[in-house]
Enzyme design. Structure first.
Site, PDB file in Angstrom:
ATOM      1  N   GLU A  50      -4.707   4.036  -8.087  1.00  0.00           N
ATOM      2  CA  GLU A  50      -6.302   4.382  -7.698  1.00  0.00           C
ATOM      3  C   GLU A  50      -6.187   5.880  -8.164  1.00  0.00           C
ATOM      4  OE1 GLU A  50      -8.486   6.014  -3.644  1.00  0.00           O
ATOM      5  OE2 GLU A  50      -6.809   4.591  -3.463  1.00  0.00           O
ATOM      6  N   GLU A  99       0.583  -0.661  -4.791  1.00  0.00           N
ATOM      7  CA  GLU A  99      -0.422   0.231  -5.090  1.00  0.00           C
ATOM      8  C   GLU A  99      -0.061   1.662  -5.040  1.00  0.00           C
ATOM      9  OE1 GLU A  99      -3.803   3.023  -3.293  1.00  0.00           O
ATOM     10  OE2 GLU A  99      -1.723   2.441  -2.568  1.00  0.00           O
ATOM     11  N   HIS A 154       1.075  -1.265   0.036  1.00  0.00           N
ATOM     12  CA  HIS A 154       0.017   0.107   0.034  1.00  0.00           C
ATOM     13  C   HIS A 154       0.909   1.084   0.006  1.00  0.00           C
ATOM     14  CE1 HIS A 154      -2.716   2.811   2.246  1.00  0.00           C
ATOM     15  NE2 HIS A 154      -3.572   2.658   1.150  1.00  0.00           N
ATOM     16  N   ASP A 192      -1.588   6.005  -5.603  1.00  0.00           N
ATOM     17  CA  ASP A 192      -2.640   7.002  -5.823  1.00  0.00           C
ATOM     18  C   ASP A 192      -2.126   7.924  -6.621  1.00  0.00           C
ATOM     19  OD1 ASP A 192      -4.258   6.243  -3.489  1.00  0.00           O
ATOM     20  OD2 ASP A 192      -2.621   6.904  -2.441  1.00  0.00           O
ATOM     21  N   HIS A 209      -1.161  10.959  -2.492  1.00  0.00           N
ATOM     22  CA  HIS A 209      -2.405  10.573  -1.895  1.00  0.00           C
ATOM     23  C   HIS A 209      -3.482  11.957  -1.669  1.00  0.00           C
ATOM     24  CE1 HIS A 209      -5.394   9.632   1.214  1.00  0.00           C
ATOM     25  NE2 HIS A 209      -5.641   8.438   0.551  1.00  0.00           N
TER      26      HIS A 209
END
Length: 326
Positions: A115, A32, A5, A34, A47
């Site tokens: 994301e 992962e 993450h 953002d 993020h």
């Protein structure tokens, strides 16, 4: 599969080169990230909508050029030194392009979960920018593969998900879902309490449709948070039985890892990939069958919803994150 993450973000500053280098060294199956768009159209890994929490900058990311962001410090907030093997201080801010270069050089198959963060000043231009970049590099939206990288795209925003589904196979689109409060909005978006209440009011209109997108099979990847899994066990197990692939976030403890194993979660997203890989490995016997060290139970809360609880059946590994040893 174990996804790191924002990289190995418990070890190094989130979303930086050092965090992703460490994730690969930890053996994470995937990572992962953002993404936000800069004023001059670059996809950067960040993020929050606003600068400040993880840098010495201020104001919206979308109001800065990439060159301006390059001049900021994205590591000192963690109060740690970055080893030379994990990149120089001027290399820590990554664009999505640069992360793809890093993963391409890994020399093994690796997953990438991208994301798209909303609300965005660019609307669905954010999703379009991700698609354009991936396609330019040769990504196949049907198979999900870009060389050695298996790419999927995800969002909390149902309209963002549906925009992606116009071009991408449902196998590689993930609908994220969580129960939101003013507090979680404030912490996630780094805005004032008053602004968080306004955003939360808008999200009440946006986020509930996220569940039907999963329940109706519009996407094959379902991304509930670990607390959502506990609070909505009936829904989550139904999604599993209907063929959804569950990508649960953010799973950082021994008990939460084994809760995921107990119900059959296929993908775990965590800040501590080395720990989770160890816990998963310890729960796998010589035949490859998982033997969770916790017992999964369910109980009804005051509203009649079925909630997941876990009981440790054995002390399990003596490692940080196992509450038996806390």
């Amino acid at each position: 599969m174990v996804y790191a993450h924002r990289g190995s973000s418990a070890a190094y500053p989130e979303l930086t080169r050092s965090a992703y280098v460490q994730a690969l060294l930890d053996g994470a199956d995937g990572v992962e990230c953002d993404v936000q768009l800069t004023r001059d159209g670059h996809l950067v890994l960040h993020h929050d909508t606003q600068l400040g929490r993880t840098s010495n900058g201020t104001g919206p990311v979308a109001h800065h050029t990439l060159a301006q962001l390059r001049g900021l410090d994205f590591t000192s907030w963690r109060g740690m030194s970055i080893p030379p093997s994990h990149g120089g201080l001027d290399e820590q801010l990554l664009t999505l392009d640069e992360l793809l270069d890093l993963l391409e050089a890994a020399g093994r198959p690796v997953g990438l979960a991208v994301e798209t963060k909303h609300p965005s000043s660019f609307g669905h231009g954010l999703e379009e920018a991700v698609l354009v970049l991936l396609m330019r590099r040769g990504w196949d939206p049907e198979t999900g593969w870009l060389g050695n990288i298996k790419v999927s795209i995800m969002s909390f925003h149902p309209d963002g998900v549906r925009y992606l589904l116009q071009s991408v196979s449902p196998r590689h689109v993930c609908q994220l879902v969580a129960d939101t409060t003013a507090s979680t909005v404030r912490d996630s978006m780094r805005v004032s309490p008053a602004a968080a209440m306004v955003y939360r009011a808008g999200m009440r209109l946006v986020l509930p449709p996220a569940v039907p997108i999963i329940a109706q099979g519009e996407v094959e990847l379902a991304g509930p948070g670990i607390q959502f899994v506990r609070d909505h066990l009936r829904d989550v197990t139904t999604w599993l039985s209907n063929g959804s692939v569950l990508r649960v976030w953010t799973v950082d403890t021994f008990v939460d890892t084994h809760l995921c194993l107990a119900i059959g979660v296929q993908q775990i997203t965590t800040n501590v990939p080395a720990d989770v890989l160890r816990w998963v490995g310890a729960a796998t016997d010589a035949l490859g069958a998982t033997t969770p060290a916790v017992r999964l139970t369910a109980e009804l809360d005051g509203a009649g919803n079925r909630r997941a609880t876990v009981q440790v059946k054995s002390r399990g590994p003596h490692v940080i994150g196992n509450p038996v040893y806390a």
